[in-house]
Design a protein around this motif. Structure first.
Motif, PDB file in Angstrom:
ATOM      1  N   MET A   1       0.850  -1.198   0.000  1.00 57.88           N
ATOM      2  CA  MET A   1       0.000   0.000   0.000  1.00 57.88           C
ATOM      3  C   MET A   1       0.882   1.243   0.000  1.00 57.88           C
ATOM      4  N   LYS A   2       0.507   2.226  -0.782  1.00 58.23           N
ATOM      5  CA  LYS A   2       1.302   3.444  -0.869  1.00 58.23           C
ATOM      6  C   LYS A   2       1.146   4.294   0.383  1.00 58.23           C
ATOM      7  N   HIS A   3       2.265   4.922   0.788  1.00 56.86           N
ATOM      8  CA  HIS A   3       2.200   5.902   1.856  1.00 56.86           C
ATOM      9  C   HIS A   3       1.453   7.121   1.324  1.00 56.86           C
ATOM     10  N   SER A   4       0.612   7.714   2.139  1.00 61.07           N
ATOM     11  CA  SER A   4      -0.276   8.776   1.674  1.00 61.07           C
ATOM     12  C   SER A   4       0.474   9.977   1.136  1.00 61.07           C
ATOM     13  N   LYS A   5       1.571  10.364   1.786  1.00 61.93           N
ATOM     14  CA  LYS A   5       2.249  11.582   1.334  1.00 61.93           C
ATOM     15  C   LYS A   5       2.825  11.410  -0.065  1.00 61.93           C
ATOM     16  N   TYR A   6       3.335  10.236  -0.392  1.00 61.05           N
ATOM     17  CA  TYR A   6       3.888  10.021  -1.734  1.00 61.05           C
ATOM     18  C   TYR A   6       2.772   9.827  -2.755  1.00 61.05           C
ATOM     19  N   SER A   7       1.721   9.123  -2.394  1.00 64.70           N
ATOM     20  CA  SER A   7       0.620   8.924  -3.343  1.00 64.70           C
ATOM     21  C   SER A   7      -0.048  10.251  -3.674  1.00 64.70           C
ATOM     22  N   ARG A   8      -0.173  11.140  -2.671  1.00 63.26           N
ATOM     23  CA  ARG A   8      -0.767  12.453  -2.923  1.00 63.26           C
ATOM     24  C   ARG A   8       0.105  13.274  -3.873  1.00 63.26           C
ATOM     25  N   ARG A   9       1.398  13.240  -3.642  1.00 67.77           N
ATOM     26  CA  ARG A   9       2.300  14.018  -4.494  1.00 67.77           C
ATOM     27  C   ARG A   9       2.325  13.467  -5.916  1.00 67.77           C
ATOM     28  N   GLN A  10       2.377  12.156  -6.034  1.00 66.27           N
ATOM     29  CA  GLN A  10       2.386  11.552  -7.361  1.00 66.27           C
ATOM     30  C   GLN A  10       1.080  11.831  -8.103  1.00 66.27           C
ATOM     31  N   ALA A  11      -0.042  11.799  -7.392  1.00 73.33           N
ATOM     32  CA  ALA A  11      -1.333  12.065  -8.026  1.00 73.33           C
ATOM     33  C   ALA A  11      -1.414  13.512  -8.506  1.00 73.33           C
ATOM     34  N   ALA A  12      -0.911  14.440  -7.700  1.00 71.39           N
ATOM     35  CA  ALA A  12      -0.939  15.851  -8.096  1.00 71.39           C
ATOM     36  C   ALA A  12      -0.060  16.088  -9.319  1.00 71.39           C
ATOM     37  N   LEU A  13       1.087  15.435  -9.353  1.00 69.92           N
ATOM     38  CA  LEU A  13       1.983  15.585 -10.501  1.00 69.92           C
ATOM     39  C   LEU A  13       1.386  14.929 -11.742  1.00 69.92           C
ATOM     40  N   ALA A  14       0.754  13.785 -11.579  1.00 69.80           N
ATOM     41  CA  ALA A  14       0.119  13.113 -12.730  1.00 69.80           C
ATOM     42  C   ALA A  14      -0.975  13.991 -13.329  1.00 69.80           C
ATOM     43  N   ASP A  15      -1.736  14.661 -12.488  1.00 66.08           N
ATOM     44  CA  ASP A  15      -2.767  15.576 -12.988  1.00 66.08           C
ATOM     45  C   ASP A  15      -2.134  16.694 -13.809  1.00 66.08           C
ATOM     46  N   GLU A  16      -1.009  17.197 -13.339  1.00 59.97           N
ATOM     47  CA  GLU A  16      -0.327  18.276 -14.061  1.00 59.97           C
ATOM     48  C   GLU A  16       0.228  17.778 -15.396  1.00 59.97           C
ATOM     49  N   LEU A  17       0.715  16.545 -15.413  1.00 61.99           N
ATOM     50  CA  LEU A  17       1.201  15.971 -16.670  1.00 61.99           C
ATOM     51  C   LEU A  17       0.066  15.932 -17.694  1.00 61.99           C
TER      52      LEU A  17
END
Length: 374
Positions: A1-17
């Motif tokens: 399971m992903k740690h929340s802080k990294y999953s949140r950051r990755q999700a925000a960056l994916a949206d920007e991509l």
């Protein structure tokens, strides 16, 4: 399971991509080109490539696979040696693994040397590789500048530990237990690590009266006496979970020349003025200008910026400087240093630096460094 802080950051960056029409981005951190954004996005401290797709899927390709398996957070983790330690092969394999469609735009680090960029282009002919100075990498830097709730909580602990070090060092120096620059630097390293620090955030700068005239003395510390007659500067930071504090104390003797007393008073007042001026929506330039104008009216010039952001790097965005974009503003989540200083080839130097969190309602001074009168 992903740690929340990294999953949140990755999700925000994916949206920007997706917004930018990018299929994926590569973040690289190796000896020839360090980038703390790697650790920010996935937890791997260094020596790896991290690839994130616009769909939010990710791959971590690391030199130390054991370390990556323990600390890294990605959908797929592989050893860099599996690809001959060649970033082009590693990226190609990751794009295939993440099912990034052919023809998609893939962002490379802005710091990629031109010869390496050409190698990437030749190796990945099915993709449109982009390498932009103000591309998605700038967005990552902006993300890092605005600290999230996890980072702010960590910084409160870092500040508390740093304040303990400040108190300890003042007590030891005033008691005559630490006499040289080297004594002080090694004392700080030992005590910080006893607190659980990964190490110092940067090489401790301890400059006694004979060397404090420089903004950053070279070497950073020697066996010269510290806190003797005149002005001494101590600049240090302690690193916990990758993040560093950055504070500066000055130690001044009780018998100062008139010019030295003036310098000390001006720096203390400049620090107060700057901290009180900080808050959300305040232009970076305006805070820097307040201090520069204050010094100028007294006939002095500060030869460096007023402050800078801190985080996984000792110097991050934003920068409080006379070179700041007039439209750049302090925002909630920014943690910046306020570090006015004055230096003179004959009288020596004095600087006062603390770490300040910008909040929704104003500014909170996290550390409590000071000018110590001996």
């Amino acid at each position: 399971m992903k740690h929340s802080k990294y999953s949140r950051r990755q999700a925000a960056l994916a949206d920007e991509l997706a917004k930018r029409g990018l299929g994926a981005v590569m973040v690289s951190d190796f000896e020839h080109g360090r980038d703390s954004s790697l650790r920010y996005l996935c937890g791997q401290p260094s020596d790896a490539i991290f690839i994130l797709s616009a769909k939010g899927t990710s791959a971590l390709i690391a030199w130390d696979i054991n370390m990556a398996s323990r600390l890294g957070e990605a959908d797929h983790i592989a050893a860099y040696t599996d690809f001959g330690r060649q970033p082009q092969k590693a990226l190609a394999a990751a794009l295939k693994l993440l099912d990034v469609p052919k023809g998609a735009k893939v962002a490379l680090p802005a710091s990629t040397p031109y010869p390496d960029y050409i190698d990437f282009v030749h190796a990945l002919t099915d993709f449109d590789l982009v390498c932009e100075k103000s591309g998605v990498g700038t967005f990552i830097q902006e993300m890092r500048a605005r600290k999230d709730t996890d980072e702010i909580a960590l910084y409160r602990r870092i500040a508390s530990n740093t304040d303990q070090l400040i108190d300890m060092i003042e007590k030891e120096i005033c008691a005559g237990m630490l006499l040289t620059e080297t004594d002080i630097a090694l004392f700080l390293e030992r005590e910080a690590r006893r607190m659980g620090a990964e190490g110092m955030g940067f090489e401790t700068l301890a400059a006694g009266p004979e060397r404090s005239f420089g903004i950053h003395a070279f070497p950073t510390f020697t066996n010269e006496h510290f806190a003797a007659e005149g002005l001494s500067i101590l600049d240090f930071g302690a690193r916990f979970e990758g993040y560093t504090s950055d504070v500066t104390m000055s130690f001044v003797s009780d018998s100062l020349r008139t010019e030295q007393k003036t310098m000390v008073g001006l720096v203390e007042e400049a620090h107060r003025i700057a901290v009180e001026a900080c808050g959300p929506g305040v232009p970076l330039l305006s805070v820097a200008k307040l201090v520069d104008d204050f010094f100028a009216k007294a006939g002095w010039t500060m030869p460096h910026s007023l402050g800078h952001g801190i985080g996984l790097d000792a110097h991050e965005a934003p920068t409080l400087s006379m070179r700041a974009d007039p439209s750049a503003l302090l925002e909630p989540g920014h943690i910046v240093t306020i570090e006015p200083g004055l230096y003179h080839p004959e009288f020596g130097g004095v600087r006062l630096e603390n770490d300040v969190l910008i909040t929704e309602n104003g500014a909170e001074v996290l550390t409590h460094s000071r000018i110590v009168r001996l």
